[in-house]
Enzyme design. Sequence first.
Site, PDB file in Angstrom:
ATOM      1  CB  SER A   1      -0.948  -0.052   1.194  1.00  0.00           C
ATOM      2  OG  SER A   1      -1.954   0.899   1.048  1.00  0.00           O
TER       3      SER A   1
ATOM      4  CG  ASP B   1      -6.409  -2.958  -3.369  1.00  0.00           C
ATOM      5  OD1 ASP B   1      -7.003  -2.209  -2.574  1.00  0.00           O
ATOM      6  OD2 ASP B   1      -5.235  -3.334  -3.218  1.00  0.00           O
TER       7      ASP B   1
ATOM      8  CG  HIS C   1      -5.430  -2.895   0.672  1.00  0.00           C
ATOM      9  ND1 HIS C   1      -5.003  -2.278  -0.473  1.00  0.00           N
ATOM     10  CD2 HIS C   1      -4.672  -2.384   1.678  1.00  0.00           C
ATOM     11  CE1 HIS C   1      -4.044  -1.422  -0.176  1.00  0.00           C
ATOM     12  NE2 HIS C   1      -3.814  -1.478   1.121  1.00  0.00           N
TER      13      HIS C   1
END
Length: 524
Positions: free
Chosen positions: A239, A466, A494
């Site tokens: 991320s 996602d 995610h």
Amino acid sequence: MPLDAPPVPALRRPRPRPHVRAAAVVGAGALLLAGCVAPKEQTTPPTVDADGQTQAPVEGGIEAYYGQEVAWEECGDLECAVVQAPLDWDDPGAGSIELAMSRSLATGPDDARVGSLLLNPGGPGSSGIEFLEGAGAAFGEPVREAFDLVGFDPRGVGASSAVDCGDGSVLDDFFLDVPPLEDDADVEAARARVAAFSEGCLAATGPLLGHVDTVSAARDLDLLRALLGDEQLHYAGFSYGTFLGATYAELFPERVGRMLLDGALDPSISSEQLSVGQAEGFEAALRAYVEDCQAGNGCPLRGSTDEGMQQIARLVERTAQQPLDTEGGVPLNATLAVYGIVRTLYNDADWPALTAGLEEALTTDTGALLLAFANDYLSRTADGDYLDNTMVAFTAINCLDYPSERMDAAALAERTAAIEEVAPTLGRFFATDVGCDGWAVPSTGERGPIAADGAAPIVVVGTTGDPATPYAWSVSLAEQLSSGVLVTWEGEGHTAYLRSNACVTDAVDAYLVDGTVPEDGLTC
């Protein structure tokens, strides 16, 4: 700003320690995502000789930092250490900060060891030390044999020199009690609210508040690489961690070793595009959840998928008008309801938890479960204590990394309407916010693509479903990077590595352990 959640493990209650986080609601509740920052002028980085000994740089005033000794101590099943870094990399004599790290030593024979694999779970603001404690065992045996797994808390975070903005009541007032922005007077009051909160952060944190930007953290990353005795940086970032890794690659392309960037941020797009992309991502994830819920038994959402989405929208609107009782906790207002819902959308393994929370809210007018999920996201206990500084670090870092926008009520309303067109269920919570307008220290960030010319192959992994870092952003980052290689997982949630399937795991493990670069465009 971006809501972030873990690749592992799934949601649990109560929450003992923070998970990976890609985004968070900041200020008045908008959900935006961090962008690119322009590299500052660099000093010459140090080299590492054939015996793995760091050679001090010959210029820049950073010799002492690169030449320091690392004193490892046992801390449970891991080893821990604290090192010094410059407060300001452009003025190394202006003072120092502490960087905390932990490691799990490689389990294989010495001749099979590749080096250290530094880990960043996202945020910004999530603790790599706690990630290693919770997720280290999730790495496959080949990786654990070949690498010392190293978790670190970036500057401003956790056990490193950290951002502090006050006690739980101060944080509750800022993050949970979000007033509406209906006219210019409301907008001015919101700016004043951001200014007052950030002045408290500055008073409690000191000069560090102006030096927690991602470029500085990337330069810290090179310091850790050198102190660990590695000629190249081997890195796994999830991320926001993809942005940190890509920034490092832009600054030090010749020092990139094996770099995994999973659930990527696109550093080239505007703040508004970030908001729209994330709003669309969570709308799509929520729709996928509703379809799955209605296909099973015991789903509290009736009728068609559209009708199920509308029931969720009406529930959130109801909490805005009259917060739900939570059996002793703070009442569940709309901000907390959104936190609770989106917290369960990072991993489809958490969808049954969302069903239970919606069932409780829709049938008993009680929001205890959704509050528990929101608290889990916020690292907040039922008593209102915050277990770590993730939320304030997230805010401080993003307010440096993003150029601040000044908007009036009409412009905010126009943006909200545009976002609600693509995300009618929760879209307004991704738009109605003054962001960092009024923050006590000025932004240093500029957005732009990252190419990292000259870097070794960098593997970018994207998940088609996602919500927090939409798949298109991974595609874009892989295309921007001169040596980018894209691996796609066709799945929900995610990030992908550590939670998807053998196709992704085997490809990433072979790359990390053996240097075998996956075929660009591999789809799993």
